[in-house]
Design an enzyme around this catalytic site. Structure first.
Site, PDB file in Angstrom:
ATOM      1  N   SER A 150      18.009  50.129  28.543  1.00 40.19           N
ATOM      2  CA  SER A 150      17.022  50.137  27.467  1.00 40.19           C
ATOM      3  C   SER A 150      15.791  49.320  27.868  1.00 40.19           C
ATOM      4  O   SER A 150      15.104  49.663  28.824  1.00 40.19           O
ATOM      5  CB  SER A 150      17.673  49.626  26.178  1.00 40.19           C
ATOM      6  OG  SER A 150      16.880  49.886  25.054  1.00 40.19           O
ATOM      7  N   ASP A 226      21.969  59.288  21.369  1.00 37.29           N
ATOM      8  CA  ASP A 226      21.286  58.003  21.251  1.00 37.29           C
ATOM      9  C   ASP A 226      20.276  58.076  20.114  1.00 37.29           C
ATOM     10  O   ASP A 226      19.373  58.920  20.119  1.00 37.29           O
ATOM     11  CB  ASP A 226      20.581  57.699  22.580  1.00 37.29           C
ATOM     12  CG  ASP A 226      20.058  56.281  22.671  1.00 37.29           C
ATOM     13  OD1 ASP A 226      19.549  55.766  21.659  1.00 37.29           O
ATOM     14  OD2 ASP A 226      20.146  55.699  23.766  1.00 37.29           O
ATOM     15  N   HIS A 259      23.746  54.636  22.304  1.00 36.64           N
ATOM     16  CA  HIS A 259      22.980  53.602  23.014  1.00 36.64           C
ATOM     17  C   HIS A 259      23.806  52.356  23.318  1.00 36.64           C
ATOM     18  O   HIS A 259      23.275  51.383  23.839  1.00 36.64           O
ATOM     19  CB  HIS A 259      21.769  53.225  22.151  1.00 36.64           C
ATOM     20  CG  HIS A 259      20.658  52.550  22.890  1.00 36.64           C
ATOM     21  ND1 HIS A 259      19.879  53.188  23.837  1.00 36.64           N
ATOM     22  CD2 HIS A 259      20.171  51.280  22.816  1.00 36.64           C
ATOM     23  CE1 HIS A 259      18.968  52.360  24.306  1.00 36.64           C
ATOM     24  NE2 HIS A 259      19.121  51.192  23.707  1.00 36.64           N
TER      25      HIS A 259
END
Length: 281
Positions: A150, A226, A259
């Site tokens: 991320s 996600d 995620h």
């Protein structure tokens, strides 16, 4: 460059440690984790940097990333820095998880009050590598790789693109590939770097590639489920930039994954094996 060992655990024949030191770059104490796999006396081991995402510390991947078995198998040191400076006197916005502590974005801030402490790029690319080289004699700093998740995936891409030749490999889990145009990263870049968006381009993977930065290849895994995919991550923008620049990108859309560290840990061993193969070249 004195470091203090706060915790040491035996794991998969190697040693997982957590260390602290006083950082000049961040002007505060910093904490980081290092896993050293089992190795012969005098053996040199490659170093793989893992940069974590928003809200994380060094501990998230250490406790949930499930990297030690693969690192031991392939003989790779894993270094996990924190995501930002912390502590007394460090600027923060406690009610905003996308700015301040836990959200350093791996840039060197130029704007007050952030510029005093928020120099995470210099910390992870210059200061901490020097600490690792001085404190871990088995570390082979001529064989380094970088990956992350991320915000940390953004950091890994930027570090590799800004330092051609330093890292033998670069990969990412669900990276923020174009933070200058993503809703959840634009406020942080504006706060840290100021209103001139031209100054943001050197901290943005897609913009760096558009402006001429190159890497031989990249590996990116992205979960199809996600929740940040459409507004924050947008891996297709990286794919377009890499195609235009003839960068070999392997982008794997992983069906049904989100995620979380359930996603990261599912593909962690494959990423470490991918890096290890490049360390042997």
């Amino acid at each position: 460059m004195t470091i203090e060992a706060k915790s040491l655990w035996r794991s998969h024949g190697g040693m997982q440690g957590v260390y602290t030191h006083v950082s000049e770059a961040c002007a505060c104490p910093m904490t980081f984790a290092v896993y050293v796999p089992p190795h012969a006396q005098g053996q040199k081991l490659p170093v793989l940097w893992y940069l974590s995402g928003l809200t994380c510390t060094h501990a998230n991947v250490m406790e949930k990333g499930e990297y030690r078995q693969a690192a031991a198998e392939h003989g790779v040191i894993i270094v996990c820095p924190d995501t930002s400076p912390r502590g007394e006197g460090v600027a923060d916005v406690p009610d905003d998880w996308k700015l301040g502590c836990g959200a350093g974005f791996y840039v060197d801030a130029t704007q007050e009050p952030w510029s005093q402490h928020y120099r995470m790029y210099s910390y992870v690319t210059d200061e901490l590598p020097a600490v690792i080289a001085a404190s871990f004699p088995m570390a082979d700093m001529s064989r380094q790789g970088v990956f992350g998740h991320s915000m940390g995936g953004h950091g890994a891409l930027v570090a590799a693109l800004r330092n051609p030749g330093r890292y033998r490999s670069c990969s990412a889990f669900a990276p923020i590939v174009h933070p200058a145009t993503a809703d959840w990263s634009r406020p942080a870049l504006g706060a840290y770097l100021g209103p001139d968006e031209a100054a943001w381009r050197t901290w943005d993977a897609v913009a760096l590639i558009e402006d001429g930065a190159r890497l031989p290849e990249l590996l990116v895994d992205q979960g199809s489920a996600d929740g940040f995919l459409q507004d924050g991550l947008r891996p297709w923008l990286l794919a377009e930039a890499c195609k235009a620049a003839s960068i070999a990108l392997t982008l794997r859309m992983q069906e049904g994954y989100d995620h979380s560290y359930y996603f990261i840990s599912s593909f962690m061993a494959e990423h470490i094996a991918w890096h290890a193969e490049r360390f042997r070249r």
